[in-house]
Structure formats: structure tokens, C-alpha cells
Write an enzyme that holds these catalytic residues in place. Structure first.
Site: not given
Ligand code: 5GP
Length: 113
Positions: A30, A86, A94-95, A99, A101
Site C-alpha cells: 500500500i 524484516n 511492522e506487520v 511477508h 518484500h
């Protein structure tokens, strides 16, 4: 624990999805940090890279292979791209749903900032 990504998996909030099967889903970030910025995630809720178990090995391998497939579809496989997981605070996570990237379409610095 469910995160915003669980809502994307369950189609409770919209996302620009590039790939989906029963195990993984890939969608546009996003807040893109490059002309191409895609997140490839397992549907299984795994909070951090520290929480990966041995029986997740095939799934994690699939995330990487799908990233390469998507890079090819986006025509950045030859120019190059960066793949990043990360982990926790110092890693910039952050999430808390792992995931991968996939970023491309520009040149990245190394070492990472
Ligand atoms: P992290 O910092 O955890 O490695 O990366 C989280 C990424 O998720 C960030 O790049 C952020 O822009 C992206 N992100 C956070 N919330 C959403 C959302 O609701 N939809 C999408 N598509 N991306 C998100």
C-alpha cells in the site's frame, strides 16, 4: 494472532492481488518503496521469521519461488530486484505476519540503510 494481512487473505479489506493459491497470496504494498513493491505472504499465520518451524520449509521456499515468478511477470527479473524479510523491531517489522518484500524497478543501495 491475526493482523491486517488476515483481513486481506479473507477479503475483508481490498488489496491489489497479483497471485493467489491455497497456500500463498501476493499483493501490492500500500506504501510502495519502489516502482514495483509486492508482498508475498503465506496464508498460514506465522508472526516472525523466528517462528518458522521445520515443517514450514517447503512453504517458505514457495514464497521465494513465487517472488521470482512475479519478478519475471513484472519484467524485472533481468534488471534485478531485492527480496527482504524484516524481523522484529531492529529489522523494521511492522506487520507481525511474515511477508517477503519483492522490490524492483530502481537501483537499491547496499548495505541496506
Ligand atoms: P514490514 O515493515 O512489516 O516489513 O512491512 C509491512 C508492509 O506492509 C509495509 O511495507 C506496509 O506498507 C505494508 N502494509 C501495511 N498495511 C497494509 C495494507 O493494509 N495493505 C497493503 N497492501 N499493504 C500494507
Amino acid at each position: 494472532m491475526p493482523t491486517i494481512f488476515t483481513k486481506i487473505i479473507n477479503k475483508e479489506i481490498p488489496a491489489d492481488i497479483l497471485y493467489e493459491d491455497e497456500e500463498v497470496i501476493a499483493f501490492k504494498d500500500i506504501n510502495p518503496q519502489a516502482p514495483n513493491h509486492i508482498l508475498i505472504i503465506p496464508k498460514k499465520e506465522i508472526s516472525t521469521i523466528n517462528d518458522i518451524q521445520e515443517n514450514d520449509d517447503r512453504l517458505i521456499g514457495k514464497l521465494v519461488r513465487k517472488a521470482a515468478d512475479i519478478a519475471k511477470e513484472l519484467n524485472i527479473d533481468e534488471s534485478g530486484y531485492r527480496l527482504v524479510f524484516n524481523c522484529n523491531k531492529d529489522g523494521g517489522q511492522e506487520v507481525y505476519h511474515i511477508h517477503l518484500h519483492l522490490m524492483g524497478g530502481r537501483k537499491f543501495n547496499w548495505p541496506a540503510g
